[in-house]
Every structure is written in C-alpha cells, then in structure tokens.
Design a protein around this motif. Structure first.
Motif, PDB file in Angstrom:
ATOM      1  N   VAL A 178       0.867  -1.186   0.000  1.00  0.00           N
ATOM      2  CA  VAL A 178       0.000   0.000   0.000  1.00  0.00           C
ATOM      3  C   VAL A 178       0.901   1.234   0.000  1.00  0.00           C
ATOM      4  O   VAL A 178       1.621   1.476   0.972  1.00  0.00           O
ATOM      5  CB  VAL A 178      -0.928   0.010   1.230  1.00  0.00           C
ATOM      6  CG1 VAL A 178      -1.785   1.284   1.241  1.00  0.00           C
ATOM      7  CG2 VAL A 178      -1.823  -1.219   1.238  1.00  0.00           C
ATOM      8  N   PRO A 179       0.908   2.022  -1.063  1.00  0.00           N
ATOM      9  CA  PRO A 179       1.828   3.160  -1.140  1.00  0.00           C
ATOM     10  C   PRO A 179       1.475   4.284  -0.180  1.00  0.00           C
ATOM     11  O   PRO A 179       0.335   4.402   0.282  1.00  0.00           O
ATOM     12  CB  PRO A 179       1.689   3.619  -2.599  1.00  0.00           C
ATOM     13  CG  PRO A 179       0.355   3.123  -3.036  1.00  0.00           C
ATOM     14  CD  PRO A 179       0.114   1.843  -2.291  1.00  0.00           C
ATOM     15  N   ALA A 180       2.478   5.102   0.133  1.00  0.00           N
ATOM     16  CA  ALA A 180       2.272   6.266   0.992  1.00  0.00           C
ATOM     17  C   ALA A 180       1.211   7.179   0.387  1.00  0.00           C
ATOM     18  O   ALA A 180       1.154   7.371  -0.829  1.00  0.00           O
ATOM     19  CB  ALA A 180       3.575   7.025   1.171  1.00  0.00           C
ATOM     20  N   GLY A 181       0.356   7.711   1.261  1.00  0.00           N
ATOM     21  CA  GLY A 181      -0.706   8.596   0.811  1.00  0.00           C
ATOM     22  C   GLY A 181      -2.026   7.910   0.561  1.00  0.00           C
ATOM     23  O   GLY A 181      -3.037   8.584   0.326  1.00  0.00           O
ATOM     24  N   THR A 182      -2.042   6.567   0.637  1.00  0.00           N
ATOM     25  CA  THR A 182      -3.291   5.832   0.422  1.00  0.00           C
ATOM     26  C   THR A 182      -4.210   5.995   1.629  1.00  0.00           C
ATOM     27  O   THR A 182      -3.801   5.751   2.764  1.00  0.00           O
ATOM     28  CB  THR A 182      -3.024   4.333   0.190  1.00  0.00           C
ATOM     29  OG1 THR A 182      -2.113   4.189  -0.900  1.00  0.00           O
ATOM     30  CG2 THR A 182      -4.315   3.598  -0.122  1.00  0.00           C
ATOM     31  N   ALA A 183      -5.438   6.414   1.403  1.00  0.00           N
ATOM     32  CA  ALA A 183      -6.411   6.636   2.475  1.00  0.00           C
ATOM     33  C   ALA A 183      -7.491   5.554   2.441  1.00  0.00           C
ATOM     34  O   ALA A 183      -7.590   4.778   1.482  1.00  0.00           O
ATOM     35  CB  ALA A 183      -7.050   8.013   2.346  1.00  0.00           C
ATOM     36  N   ASP A 184      -8.283   5.527   3.509  1.00  0.00           N
ATOM     37  CA  ASP A 184      -9.437   4.625   3.621  1.00  0.00           C
ATOM     38  C   ASP A 184      -9.048   3.157   3.440  1.00  0.00           C
ATOM     39  O   ASP A 184      -9.738   2.391   2.766  1.00  0.00           O
ATOM     40  CB  ASP A 184     -10.528   5.009   2.614  1.00  0.00           C
ATOM     41  CG  ASP A 184     -11.075   6.410   2.864  1.00  0.00           C
ATOM     42  OD1 ASP A 184     -11.133   6.804   4.049  1.00  0.00           O
ATOM     43  OD2 ASP A 184     -11.420   7.103   1.894  1.00  0.00           O
ATOM     44  N   VAL A 185      -7.930   2.775   4.058  1.00  0.00           N
ATOM     45  CA  VAL A 185      -7.488   1.385   4.026  1.00  0.00           C
ATOM     46  C   VAL A 185      -8.172   0.656   5.187  1.00  0.00           C
ATOM     47  O   VAL A 185      -8.024   1.049   6.340  1.00  0.00           O
ATOM     48  CB  VAL A 185      -5.958   1.289   4.182  1.00  0.00           C
ATOM     49  CG1 VAL A 185      -5.501  -0.171   4.109  1.00  0.00           C
ATOM     50  CG2 VAL A 185      -5.253   2.141   3.134  1.00  0.00           C
ATOM     51  N   PRO A 186      -8.945  -0.410   4.936  1.00  0.00           N
ATOM     52  CA  PRO A 186      -9.622  -1.107   6.039  1.00  0.00           C
ATOM     53  C   PRO A 186      -8.632  -1.696   7.038  1.00  0.00           C
ATOM     54  O   PRO A 186      -7.551  -2.160   6.667  1.00  0.00           O
ATOM     55  CB  PRO A 186     -10.408  -2.221   5.317  1.00  0.00           C
ATOM     56  CG  PRO A 186     -10.576  -1.716   3.915  1.00  0.00           C
ATOM     57  CD  PRO A 186      -9.328  -0.945   3.621  1.00  0.00           C
ATOM     58  N   VAL A 187      -8.999  -1.628   8.305  1.00  0.00           N
ATOM     59  CA  VAL A 187      -8.183  -2.223   9.365  1.00  0.00           C
ATOM     60  C   VAL A 187      -7.954  -3.703   9.050  1.00  0.00           C
ATOM     61  O   VAL A 187      -8.876  -4.410   8.641  1.00  0.00           O
ATOM     62  CB  VAL A 187      -8.879  -2.060  10.728  1.00  0.00           C
ATOM     63  CG1 VAL A 187      -8.220  -2.925  11.794  1.00  0.00           C
ATOM     64  CG2 VAL A 187      -8.860  -0.597  11.161  1.00  0.00           C
ATOM     65  N   GLY A 188      -6.724  -4.160   9.221  1.00  0.00           N
ATOM     66  CA  GLY A 188      -6.388  -5.551   8.962  1.00  0.00           C
ATOM     67  C   GLY A 188      -5.874  -5.820   7.569  1.00  0.00           C
ATOM     68  O   GLY A 188      -5.429  -6.937   7.276  1.00  0.00           O
TER      69      GLY A 188
END
Length: 233
Positions: A178-188
C-alpha cells in the motif's frame, strides 16, 4: 510480534482519574521481545486500571483498563468491574483499553506458497475503538531495508492522530503493498511483506497479495472443428 500470545504490564504512566490526550503514554508493555509504550489514540480519562503494574502472562486482547470520554463519567461505580468482566457490566460510556495484540502493530503470518519463501504481512492495525479505516501517511523504510525492533517502519493516520508503526522483530522489508498517501485502508489490510532472510527479498519483486493462493485460471476450451465449406453448385 507474530510469536506473542501474552505480555506484562511493566509500568502504568497514568493513574485513575488522569486526563489522557492522543499520543500520551498510558503504560509500558513487556512483549516477548522488548518493552514498548502503549500510546493513547483518543482523548479521554483513565477510569479504572484492571490489571496492576507488574502483572505477567496476560493473554493478548485482555482488557487492562477502562477509559471514558467525559470527566463526569468518572463518578460512576467502576469498582465492581474486573479484568474478566466482573460482577457488573462496564458503564455504557466506558471503552476497554485492551493490551494491543502488539502495543506496536504486529506482523501476521502469511501461509507460504511453493513459489514464495516464508514471509509475513504487516497489517493496518486498529488503533482506536472507533477506527475502521486508516491511511499510510508515510513509509520510513524502503523495500530491501533491514528492520530492527523499535524501528519506525511507517506512519499511520487514524481517525484521531498520526502514529508510528514500530517493528517488533528483526526482518527485511521485501514489498510495500500500500503506497504512501493511500487513504481509507480497512483495518487488517496487509500493507507490506517482511522476510527474515535478505536473500528472500528478490522473490517478492512482482508479488501481488493473494495471488499466491488464487486458483489457476481454467484452460481455454479447445476450438471446435469447423465443417468444411461446401462449394456452390
């Protein structure tokens, strides 16, 4: 850490009744590798300590304290609440502060496939009771870098603050998923792959998470023979 199933309370840095701000060190937790800070991710008040300082062999996930959002809630009766739930349920506005599966987020073991060396995933951690998604604010390590316990691998944005993602084991960062700046990544969600052996890094150059477990694509159906053309009369 991946091998941690119990820990200890080395020290409490806050007392019942104390105000807590996001980023405050609430306690020091002994893992199987090191002693690390348990940082608050939300503003609140420490209502009750459930597990005393010096306690050992506490299973991961055990509630060790109760935190409330409102100072007025401290007047409620927390004496009847114990670490195993006690005789009474917690007051409705109290949130348990668990021993984080790791006080710093842990790497979860990924099942090795025949085409990849043994490896583990670094997953986006749940850093507050209300957190369901987060963001990778920055990577502090690059692919191929050696990682030591306590190194900051990345900065994670929660719904309240930006916190350091600290390593708990020696490893090598093989692949950032997941690259830097990626938002809304689900927990886990797996955000990176780590390996124990530097020689394993190259095998993950083109790694795609989940692909090693995917079923092979079905073979294309054979083309049917076409009937020979009949010449016109």
């Amino acid at each position: 850490s991946p091998t941690m199933n119990a820990g200890g309370i080395a020290a409490w840095k806050k007392a019942p009744g104390d105000a807590i701000a996001a980023g405050d060190v609430v306690a020091e937790i002994e893992t199987d590798k090191a002693t690390v800070d348990l940082e608050a991710q939300d503003d609140g008040f420490l209502a009750k300590i459930l597990v005393p300082e010096g306690a050992q062999d506490i299973p991961c996930g055990t509630p060790i304290a109760y935190i409330v959002e409102d100072e007025e809630a401290l007047k409620q009766d927390f004496d009847a609440i114990s670490a195993d739930g006690g005789a009474a349920p917690p007051p409705p506005d109290a949130s348990p502060a668990p021993v984080a599966s790791d006080p710093a987020p842990a790497a979860s073991a990924a099942a090795p496939a025949a085409s990849y060396p043994p490896h583990s995933t670094l997953d986006l951690p749940k850093l507050s009771p209300t957190m369901s998604v987060g963001a990778v604010a920055a990577w502090k390590m690059a692919e191929g870098d050696a990682i030591a316990p306590g190194d900051v691998v990345a900065e994670i944005e929660t719904d309240k603050a930006t916190v350091d993602y600290e390593a708990q084991d020696d490893a090598f960062l093989a692949k950032i998923l997941v690259p830097a700046g990626t938002a809304d990544v689900p927990v886990g969600t797996p955000i990176a792959i780590v390996v124990e052996d530097a020689d394993s890094i190259a095998a993950f150059k083109d790694y795609v998470h989940g692909a090693e477990h995917a079923a092979p694509a079905p073979a294309p159906a054979p083309a049917s023979e076409s009937a020979p053309a009949t010449p016109p009369p």
